[in-house]
Design a protein around this motif. Structure first.
Motif, short mmCIF file in Angstrom:
data_model
loop_
_atom_site.label_atom_id
_atom_site.label_comp_id
_atom_site.label_asym_id
_atom_site.label_seq_id
_atom_site.Cartn_x
_atom_site.Cartn_y
_atom_site.Cartn_z
N ALA A 75 0.86 -1.18 0.00
CA ALA A 75 0.00 0.00 0.00
C ALA A 75 0.89 1.23 0.00
O ALA A 75 1.93 1.26 0.67
N GLY A 76 0.49 2.24 -0.77
CA GLY A 76 1.32 3.43 -0.84
C GLY A 76 0.52 4.65 -1.23
O GLY A 76 -0.63 4.56 -1.66
N GLY A 77 1.15 5.78 -1.04
CA GLY A 77 0.52 7.04 -1.40
C GLY A 77 1.57 8.10 -1.60
O GLY A 77 2.70 7.99 -1.11
N SER A 78 1.20 9.13 -2.35
CA SER A 78 2.13 10.22 -2.60
C SER A 78 1.36 11.53 -2.68
O SER A 78 0.18 11.56 -3.04
N ASN A 79 2.05 12.61 -2.33
CA ASN A 79 1.49 13.94 -2.38
C ASN A 79 2.40 14.82 -3.22
O ASN A 79 3.58 15.01 -2.89
N ALA A 80 1.88 15.34 -4.34
CA ALA A 80 2.66 16.23 -5.20
C ALA A 80 2.69 17.62 -4.56
O ALA A 80 1.64 18.24 -4.36
N LEU A 81 3.88 18.08 -4.22
CA LEU A 81 4.01 19.32 -3.46
C LEU A 81 3.52 20.54 -4.24
O LEU A 81 2.95 21.46 -3.66
N GLU A 82 3.72 20.57 -5.54
CA GLU A 82 3.33 21.74 -6.33
C GLU A 82 1.82 21.82 -6.54
O GLU A 82 1.20 22.86 -6.33
N SER A 83 1.21 20.70 -6.93
CA SER A 83 -0.22 20.71 -7.24
C SER A 83 -1.08 20.34 -6.04
O SER A 83 -2.27 20.62 -6.01
#
Length: 315
Positions: A75-83
């Motif tokens: 399981a994973g997740g990511s957060n795009a800092l710019e958008s």
């Protein structure tokens, strides 16, 4: 007396360190020769130097676990800092080793379901068959791909086809090896348009600490990569490409240095003056932290540089 001497001389090597020539067995036929890599994996060692350990502009978390029944869960997740966009995914994998089957299911926050069934070494030795299907519940869009891979000591062949009644797209690739040399070809044919859409060639040379990969894609893009394991701690890579249509050249150089068994630093730079730096640390068993940054060398004082943070958890 003579009989005793003959008895002694008949078995001298059973009392010494060297095996008797008559007792030696030729085991050369039992040595397993490695099959050449599939086309998609050519140049992978160099690509890993430039790609692994970098997460520019992202905050990323990945968790891996395995149940008592053998189900692997990621399981994973990511957060795009710019958008500010957040993306997540969930993957489960289960292997039925006695039947050569592997079941994989994936889901992501775009609400796309992916199911994969793989059968390996059962129909024929070295043959792997994969059925991959994708379904988007919101739109009802469905797609499927049937894949096959066959490997022998000197040849690896791929043949894939989309499951499209309107006209499938057929992809094929093959890599042949002779001693340390590799030669490969990749094609893609759109049956609906009766047109060859991909026509790629590759030549490579490989040994345990040196890998050379050169390619020509559609007669319009040419390039190559070089990977060198300089010593057990240091790996280096060079990537070069030239596009005939735009007459542009891309050049990159990168390296990875292992400080110890739990820490490594990475660096890369390209001809656009982009500098990538990364540091990876194994905090403890099952916890790995990665920090990375991308610096724009042409606009160093104006900011706009990217940073990234990733954490991998495994239990």
């Amino acid at each position: 007396m003579l009989k005793a001497e003959q008895t002694h001389l008949a078995s001298p090597c059973r009392l010494c360190c060297s095996p008797c020539p008559a007792d030696r067995q030729d085991l050369s036929h039992t040595r397993n020769k490695m099959a050449p890599p599939v086309y998609a994996d050519l140049g992978k060692s160099a690509r890993d130097v430039f790609g692994k350990g970098y997460h520019f502009g992202l905050l990323k978390l990945e968790c891996k676990s395995k149940t008592s029944t053998g189900v692997e869960i990621t399981a994973g997740g990511s957060n795009a800092l710019e958008s500010g966009k957040v993306a997540g995914n969930l993957e489960t994998k289960y292997k039925v080793k006695e039947h050569g089957l592997t079941f994989t299911e994936k889901w992501n926050t775009d609400n796309t379901l992916n199911t994969e069934v793989a059968l390996e070494d059962k129909v024929a030795k070295g043959l792997k068959l994969v059925l991959n299907t994708t379904f988007a519940p919101q739109t009802g869009k469905k797609s499927g791909v049937l894949k096959s891979t066959y490997k022998t000591d000197a040849l690896s062949v791929n043949l894939d086809s989309t499951l499209d009644l309107g006209g499938p797209v057929v992809n094929g690739a093959g890599v042949a090896s002779y001693k340390n040399w590799l030669v490969g070809y990749q094609m893609s044919f759109d049956t609906a348009k009766s047109k060859l859409t991909k026509n790629n060639f590759v030549v490579g040379f490989t040994n345990p600490d040196f890998i050379l990969h050169t390619y020509a894609n559609d007669g319009a893009e040419f390039g190559g990569s070089l990977f060198h394991k300089i010593n057990p701690e240091l790996e280096g890579a060079v990537d070069l490409a030239w596009a005939a249509g735009s007459n542009t050249t891309r050049f990159s150089i990168g390296c990875k240095y292992s400080l110890d068994k739990d820490a490594a630093v990475r660096a890369k730079v390209n001809n656009s003056s982009q500098i990538g730096l990364g540091y990876q640390q194994k905090v403890r068993d099952g916890i790995t932290l990665t920090l990375s940054t991308l610096i724009d060398g042409k606009n160093f004082n104006q900011g706009g540089h990217k940073v990234g943070l990733a954490m991998e958890l495994e239990a």
